[in-house]
Design an enzyme around this catalytic site. Structure first.
Site, short mmCIF file in Angstrom:
data_model
loop_
_atom_site.label_atom_id
_atom_site.label_comp_id
_atom_site.label_asym_id
_atom_site.label_seq_id
_atom_site.Cartn_x
_atom_site.Cartn_y
_atom_site.Cartn_z
N VAL A 1 14.12 -26.70 -20.25
CA VAL A 1 15.35 -26.39 -19.54
C VAL A 1 16.27 -27.60 -19.65
CG1 VAL A 1 16.40 -25.72 -17.35
CG2 VAL A 1 14.12 -24.89 -17.95
N ASP B 1 4.52 -14.99 -7.63
CA ASP B 1 4.26 -16.39 -7.99
C ASP B 1 5.05 -17.33 -7.08
OD1 ASP B 1 2.95 -18.33 -9.48
OD2 ASP B 1 4.52 -18.46 -11.00
#
Length: 414
Positions: free
Chosen positions: A101, A220
């Protein structure tokens, strides 16, 4: 994989991304205001009858919006290369199973407007990633359709040849994980008020997902997936594992066991049965981390303390024991009554039976009541920790992982 509309099973689509350099796999629509919206025809169809919409009645969450099709900008690879300075290593914000990222800047081309541009976060697929197109597609399909103050905003995407990229709003303060577990002068400890604010924001994000007509199970939930803007407003990120919940006649769905050790609900790990309230268990784990400043799973802690929730459950119900496990970086500056109420809520979320856990709507209401009490934090006090806790604090080495680190998947498949 993740939440792909129209795909009831975990089986990946049989087709692969186009390598022709165009966006043939994604349908493009023009609305009346010339905003580009997108829908995909590979593996998971998007339509107004996909079964994902805001619930009606009292359970509907008013602060969010769900669109019938994604509303996203299509970026060219050249644009994103320029915005990230050709994906320079110094612009890397984090790395995970999908890829790296990067921090980027988009120029504001509005005539007569002086601006340094918009800061963005660009997630670029690693060619060797095991997640790949399916997760990219799920992010586009899901985040491209939802808007909520406590869900990270997907701005657009790029699909050129084998290149898959996603463009998000930039979250200035990084992840909750970094603030709770990283040490050093560059990391400022979170005050009690900020911790409570973050917990409420994250709870609202989950409550919104659960309140949709066909409930979405995030699957998650963990501190690294809670991102913070410049004002410490919490936003949930990374929806690659999200799944549509059970039908009205069912209590759960059965699926492959995936997620992160230490956060996954026990019934899910043991049987593959995934309940909406399996998310509530994960939220309880994060509440325990917020209280203690300790990671959910840390093998460097003494024997019997590796799993945070298994270790501290007895401490959450007793006032004296709770004081001994509170994060020392709070320096005693917290209203103990509020901390105890949060601990009690965490204990309910961590209940062994899904049906006995509170709903996320109830969790939000409880946290807002605690915040509304507006108790004045205590001045610094010295608390006497038990030897085992003090020993643990001396041995603990925080895991300095980015919010986009690879998932530690539960190994058992069902």
């Amino acid at each position: 994989m993740g939440l792909c509309w129209g795909s009831p099973s975990d089986s990946p689509p049989t087709t692969t991304p186009s390598s022709t350099g165009n966006i043939s796999s994604v349908g493009t629509f023009k609305s009346s205001n010339n905003t580009t919206t997108t829908g995909t025809s590979r593996g998971s169809n998007i339509s107004s009858n996909s079964g994902f919409s805001v619930a009606s009645g009292e359970d509907a969450y008013p602060d969010g919006q769900i669109l019938p099709i994604p509303n996203l900008r299509i970026f060219s690879l050249a644009e994103l290369r320029a915005s990230t300075r050709n994906f320079r290593s110094e612009n890397v914000l984090g790395e995970g199973g999908f890829g790296k990222v990067f921090k980027g800047w988009l120029e504001d081309k509005t005539p007569g407007k002086q601006s340094n541009g918009t800061v963005i976060a660009v997630k670029k697929l690693n060619a060797e990633s095991f997640q790949g197109f399916e997760e990219w597609q799920c992010e586009v399909n899901f985040l491209g359709r939802v808007s909520h103050p406590n869900l990270v905003k997907l701005l657009g995407y790029c699909l050129e040849g084998e290149e898959l990229l996603l463009v998000y709003e930039y979250m200035q303060k990084g992840s909750l994980e970094n603030h709770l577990f990283r040490k050093g002068s560059a990391v400022q400890p979170l005050s009690w008020e900020i911790r409570l604010k973050i917990a409420i924001g994250a709870a609202k994000g989950l409550a919104f997902l659960h309140a949709s007509e066909k409930q979405v199970i995030y699957r998650d939930f963990k501190a690294s997936n809670i991102l913070l803007d410049g004002s410490y407003n919490a936003k949930i990120s990374d929806f690659g594992l999200a799944k549509l919940g059970p039908s009205a006649s069912q209590s759960h769905i059965t699926t492959r066991v995936m997620g992160t050790h230490g956060y996954a609900a026990p019934e899910y790990v043991a049987t593959g049965h995934l309940y909406v309230k399996s998310d509530v268990y994960g939220f309880g784990v994060v509440l325990a981390e917020i209280l203690t400043g300790l990671h959910a799973l840390d093998p460097t802690r003494p024997t019997g303390q590796h799993n945070l929730t298994e270790w501290i459950k007895p401490h959450l119900s007793e006032r004296r024991k709770l004081r001994s496990i509170m994060d020392p970086r709070l320096e005693g500056k917290y209203p103990f009554k509020s901390a105890f109420r949060v601990a009690q809520l965490a204990l309910k979320c961590l209940g062994p039976e899904p049906k006995n856990r509170p709903s996320m709507k109830e969790v939000v209401e409880s946290l807002e009541l605690i915040e509304a009490a507006n108790e004045k934090p205590l001045e610094r006090r010295t608390t006497r920790a038990s030897p085992s806790i003090r020993q643990q604090q001396g041995h603990y080495r925080p895991q300095q992982l980015s919010s986009f680190r690879p998932r530690q998947n539960v190994s058992r498949a069902h």
